[in-house]
Motif scaffolding. Structure first.
Motif, PDB file in Angstrom:
ATOM      1  N   ALA A 117       0.809  -1.227   0.000  1.00 49.68           N
ATOM      2  CA  ALA A 117       0.000   0.000   0.000  1.00 49.68           C
ATOM      3  C   ALA A 117       0.840   1.276   0.000  1.00 49.68           C
ATOM      4  O   ALA A 117       0.357   2.333   0.394  1.00 49.68           O
ATOM      5  N   ALA A 118       2.082   1.185  -0.428  1.00 49.23           N
ATOM      6  CA  ALA A 118       2.951   2.366  -0.448  1.00 49.23           C
ATOM      7  C   ALA A 118       2.284   3.513  -1.204  1.00 49.23           C
ATOM      8  O   ALA A 118       1.771   3.331  -2.305  1.00 49.23           O
ATOM      9  N   GLY A 119       2.277   4.681  -0.607  1.00 48.39           N
ATOM     10  CA  GLY A 119       1.692   5.852  -1.256  1.00 48.39           C
ATOM     11  C   GLY A 119       0.213   6.031  -1.033  1.00 48.39           C
ATOM     12  O   GLY A 119      -0.335   7.104  -1.318  1.00 48.39           O
ATOM     13  N   ASP A 120      -0.479   5.013  -0.521  1.00 44.14           N
ATOM     14  CA  ASP A 120      -1.910   5.116  -0.226  1.00 44.14           C
ATOM     15  C   ASP A 120      -2.064   5.964   1.043  1.00 44.14           C
ATOM     16  O   ASP A 120      -1.699   5.528   2.144  1.00 44.14           O
ATOM     17  N   ARG A 121      -2.617   7.153   0.905  1.00 40.42           N
ATOM     18  CA  ARG A 121      -2.649   8.107   2.019  1.00 40.42           C
ATOM     19  C   ARG A 121      -3.415   7.570   3.217  1.00 40.42           C
ATOM     20  O   ARG A 121      -2.992   7.727   4.366  1.00 40.42           O
ATOM     21  N   GLY A 148       0.816   5.592  10.409  1.00 40.66           N
ATOM     22  CA  GLY A 148       1.342   6.710  11.179  1.00 40.66           C
ATOM     23  C   GLY A 148       0.737   6.786  12.573  1.00 40.66           C
ATOM     24  O   GLY A 148       1.432   7.065  13.557  1.00 40.66           O
ATOM     25  N   GLY A 149      -0.553   6.498  12.667  1.00 39.85           N
ATOM     26  CA  GLY A 149      -1.209   6.480  13.969  1.00 39.85           C
ATOM     27  C   GLY A 149      -0.625   5.412  14.880  1.00 39.85           C
ATOM     28  O   GLY A 149      -0.416   5.639  16.078  1.00 39.85           O
ATOM     29  N   LEU A 150      -0.331   4.233  14.310  1.00 40.41           N
ATOM     30  CA  LEU A 150       0.282   3.165  15.098  1.00 40.41           C
ATOM     31  C   LEU A 150       1.699   3.545  15.529  1.00 40.41           C
ATOM     32  O   LEU A 150       2.121   3.261  16.655  1.00 40.41           O
ATOM     33  N   ALA A 151       2.433   4.190  14.632  1.00 40.80           N
ATOM     34  CA  ALA A 151       3.804   4.605  14.955  1.00 40.80           C
ATOM     35  C   ALA A 151       3.830   5.641  16.069  1.00 40.80           C
ATOM     36  O   ALA A 151       4.800   5.734  16.824  1.00 40.80           O
ATOM     37  N   ARG A 195       4.819  -0.201  17.782  1.00 39.84           N
ATOM     38  CA  ARG A 195       5.203   1.141  17.329  1.00 39.84           C
ATOM     39  C   ARG A 195       6.475   1.089  16.481  1.00 39.84           C
ATOM     40  O   ARG A 195       6.585   1.769  15.462  1.00 39.84           O
ATOM     41  N   ALA A 196       7.445   0.275  16.910  1.00 39.69           N
ATOM     42  CA  ALA A 196       8.708   0.165  16.171  1.00 39.69           C
ATOM     43  C   ALA A 196       8.479  -0.396  14.767  1.00 39.69           C
ATOM     44  O   ALA A 196       9.011   0.129  13.776  1.00 39.69           O
ATOM     45  N   ALA A 197       7.689  -1.461  14.660  1.00 42.66           N
ATOM     46  CA  ALA A 197       7.396  -2.052  13.346  1.00 42.66           C
ATOM     47  C   ALA A 197       6.649  -1.064  12.466  1.00 42.66           C
ATOM     48  O   ALA A 197       6.919  -0.946  11.265  1.00 42.66           O
ATOM     49  N   ALA A 198       5.683  -0.337  13.060  1.00 48.53           N
ATOM     50  CA  ALA A 198       4.911   0.647  12.301  1.00 48.53           C
ATOM     51  C   ALA A 198       5.798   1.792  11.829  1.00 48.53           C
ATOM     52  O   ALA A 198       5.652   2.277  10.696  1.00 48.53           O
ATOM     53  N   LEU A 199       6.734   2.234  12.661  1.00 44.38           N
ATOM     54  CA  LEU A 199       7.634   3.321  12.270  1.00 44.38           C
ATOM     55  C   LEU A 199       8.512   2.905  11.097  1.00 44.38           C
ATOM     56  O   LEU A 199       8.706   3.675  10.147  1.00 44.38           O
ATOM     57  N   GLU A 200       9.018   1.691  11.153  1.00 42.46           N
ATOM     58  CA  GLU A 200       9.832   1.191  10.046  1.00 42.46           C
ATOM     59  C   GLU A 200       9.019   1.169   8.758  1.00 42.46           C
ATOM     60  O   GLU A 200       9.490   1.606   7.703  1.00 42.46           O
ATOM     61  N   ALA A 201       7.786   0.673   8.827  1.00 39.04           N
ATOM     62  CA  ALA A 201       6.929   0.621   7.639  1.00 39.04           C
ATOM     63  C   ALA A 201       6.595   2.020   7.141  1.00 39.04           C
ATOM     64  O   ALA A 201       6.574   2.275   5.934  1.00 39.04           O
ATOM     65  N   LEU A 202       6.334   2.933   8.068  1.00 38.37           N
ATOM     66  CA  LEU A 202       5.954   4.301   7.701  1.00 38.37           C
ATOM     67  C   LEU A 202       7.055   4.977   6.887  1.00 38.37           C
ATOM     68  O   LEU A 202       6.782   5.611   5.860  1.00 38.37           O
ATOM     69  N   VAL A 203       8.281   4.834   7.319  1.00 36.88           N
ATOM     70  CA  VAL A 203       9.405   5.486   6.630  1.00 36.88           C
ATOM     71  C   VAL A 203       9.668   4.838   5.270  1.00 36.88           C
ATOM     72  O   VAL A 203      10.050   5.519   4.315  1.00 36.88           O
ATOM     73  N   VAL A 204       9.432   3.539   5.173  1.00 37.01           N
ATOM     74  CA  VAL A 204       9.637   2.846   3.891  1.00 37.01           C
ATOM     75  C   VAL A 204       8.523   3.165   2.898  1.00 37.01           C
ATOM     76  O   VAL A 204       8.784   3.470   1.733  1.00 37.01           O
ATOM     77  N   GLY A 205       7.270   3.102   3.347  1.00 27.73           N
ATOM     78  CA  GLY A 205       6.147   3.250   2.426  1.00 27.73           C
ATOM     79  C   GLY A 205       5.589   4.645   2.293  1.00 27.73           C
ATOM     80  O   GLY A 205       5.020   5.001   1.249  1.00 27.73           O
ATOM     81  N   TRP A 206       5.777   5.472   3.334  1.00 29.39           N
ATOM     82  CA  TRP A 206       5.176   6.814   3.331  1.00 29.39           C
ATOM     83  C   TRP A 206       6.151   7.832   3.950  1.00 29.39           C
ATOM     84  O   TRP A 206       5.841   8.457   4.976  1.00 29.39           O
ATOM     85  N   PRO A 207       7.353   7.981   3.389  1.00 28.20           N
ATOM     86  CA  PRO A 207       8.375   8.834   4.016  1.00 28.20           C
ATOM     87  C   PRO A 207       7.961  10.298   4.158  1.00 28.20           C
ATOM     88  O   PRO A 207       8.519  11.014   4.991  1.00 28.20           O
ATOM     89  N   LYS A 208       6.992  10.740   3.345  1.00 25.14           N
ATOM     90  CA  LYS A 208       6.554  12.150   3.416  1.00 25.14           C
ATOM     91  C   LYS A 208       5.284  12.328   4.241  1.00 25.14           C
ATOM     92  O   LYS A 208       4.734  13.433   4.292  1.00 25.14           O
TER      93      LYS A 208
END
Length: 450
Positions: free
Chosen positions: A38-42, A49-52, A61-74
């Motif tokens: 789902a990369a880029g899916d807002r 982001g809420g989980l992170a 939170r750690a797993a969500a943060l890693e995913a957030l930066v990979v799939g939605w860095p902005k």
């Protein structure tokens, strides 16, 4: 295996739920798959982001943060989530924040110093194993080639020292973070000369592979390996990777000698890929092995399409091996058939595989997985995949990968991959204690089946 699945509400909901799984490696795997799907899916990015930012469990939170930066860095949550995690009490959450900073390119000297301290043996052991790979990855991504990092890793790689970097982490950083470095190459040359089982403190297969890819043709290492190889009697996989590093006549001879060992496929693969079948010194023993008794030929069967030049002969030989009950690695024959440029009648191959599976032979699981991954378009294989999801140990990874575009099998995979919650398991055990008798015995006989 789910990284190639489509971005549907059902898939997203499933992966988000798996991020709350008890096993940390499952949390990270689900998060990374979600970032791929789902990369880029807002909307999904906002959920992650809420989980992170707010997940009660710091590991989630750690797993969500890693995913957030990979799939939605902005995503707007990134700066706050990273800053909050950077100062958390959880080792894993702080590590996820520093990893995120290296991926975003905003890491600094404080990150480096904190990572080095966290990499000390006593501290690194406090990190959940599911996050252990992030430490060396973070250091080599953020500070490749840094001289004082190299010096610290070399000191610890020679021997465990107080307040030093954990030896496994040091090996990983040296192998990955300093490719072609002469000082690091000299260390590994001395290590190979000195140790009876070199690279054994780190993951051996991975270490030899990294050494061969990142230090190819380094003179000090090539010389050390030429001294080391003739002394090895039971190290066929080490020899096969070492051969790629120097490609010398000594290493070629060592690989040829290892064709008579217990695991000849390692040496055979090195010979085929490094020197090729145009050299008689290589082709003659390989052809002799491939055309010989099925028990021995099966050990290198996945290489037969490269060894036997006539592809029709190769196909016939592979089917002979597959149907021969004396063959010890019939799964290698299935892999070989899958690798043929022209497979011919695929239905015939599938029937032969199903006949083998009906006999409960060794390496059935491997045959099962290869058949599903490589012949998924054959109707009988889809039926096999569907039925296998009812088995005690279903091949979830193979089915998930092969049938990513099949909504019915996707749903079945997700159903299988949802283990019962711990609280429900406790309720079941409590109820069985009250019922007792044959019902309890019957239920407990399926203890390992969800």
């Amino acid at each position: 295996s789910m990284a190639g699945w489509p971005n549907t509400p059902e898939v997203v909901e499933f992966l988000v739920s798996r991020m709350h799984e008890e096993e940390v490696s499952v949390q990270r795997s689900a998060a990374r798959s979600l970032a791929s799907v789902a990369a880029g899916d807002r909307q999904v990015g906002d959920t992650v982001g809420g989980l992170a930012l707010r997940a009660p469990d710091p590991l989630v939170r750690a797993a969500a943060l890693e995913a957030l930066v990979v799939g939605w860095p902005k995503n707007s949550a990134v700066p706050t989530a990273v800053a909050s995690a950077r100062n958390a009490d959880s080792y894993e959450l702080r590590l996820a924040a520093m990893s995120a900073r290296t991926m975003l390119g905003v890491h600094d000297e404080q990150d480096y110093q904190d990572l080095v301290r966290t990499s000390q043996r006593e501290r690194s052991w406090e990190i959940d194993f599911g996050w252990s790979d992030a430490l060396p990855e973070c250091l080599q991504r953020g500070w490749p080639g840094r001289p004082d990092l190299r010096a610290a890793c070399l000191r610890s790689a020679y021997r465990e020292i107080e307040n030093g970097i954990d030896r496994d982490i040091a090996f990983g950083v040296l192998l990955n973070g300093f490719p072609g470095d002469p000082e690091v190459a000299e260390f590994f040359a001395q290590h190979i000369r000195r140790e009876q089982f070199p690279l054994s403190s780190h993951s051996r297969l991975n270490s030899w592979d990294l050494l061969s890819r990142n230090f190819a043709d380094e003179p000090a290492l090539v010389a050390a390996l030429d001294e080391w190889a003739p002394r090895q009697k039971h190290s066929s996989y080490e020899i096969s990777f070492a051969a790629r590093l120097g490609r010398t006549s000594v290493m070629k001879r060592a690989c040829i000698d290892n064709l008579m060992g217990a695991f000849p496929h390692w040496a055979a693969r090195a010979l085929v890929e490094i020197w090729g079948m145009h050299e008689p010194e290589v082709s003659e023993p390989l052809l002799r092995l491939a055309r010989g008794p099925a028990a021995a030929a099966s050990q290198i069967a996945f290489l037969i399409p490269q060894i036997i030049p006539d592809q029709s002969e190769a196909r016939t030989r592979l089917l002979e091996i597959l149907r021969d009950s004396t063959a010890t690695r019939r799964d290698f024959a299935v892999r070989g058939l899958a690798l043929l440029p022209d497979r011919g009648d695929e239905a015939e191959i599938v029937r032969a595989c199903l006949d083998v599976l009906a006999t409960d032979s060794p390496f059935d699981d491997s045959i099962h997985h290869t058949l599903i991954r490589e012949f998924s378009h054959v109707a009988q294989v889809r039926e096999l995949a569907r039925d296998s999801l009812e088995s005690r140990e279903p091949p979830l990874s193979a089915v998930a990968s092969a049938y990513s575009d099949d909504p019915i099998l996707r749903t079945r995979v997700m159903e299988n991959a949802r283990p019962l919650p711990t609280t429900l398991r406790l309720d079941i055990v409590d109820a069985l204690d009250r019922f007792g008798g044959s019902f309890a015995v019957s239920t407990l006989s399926c203890y390992d089946s969800e």
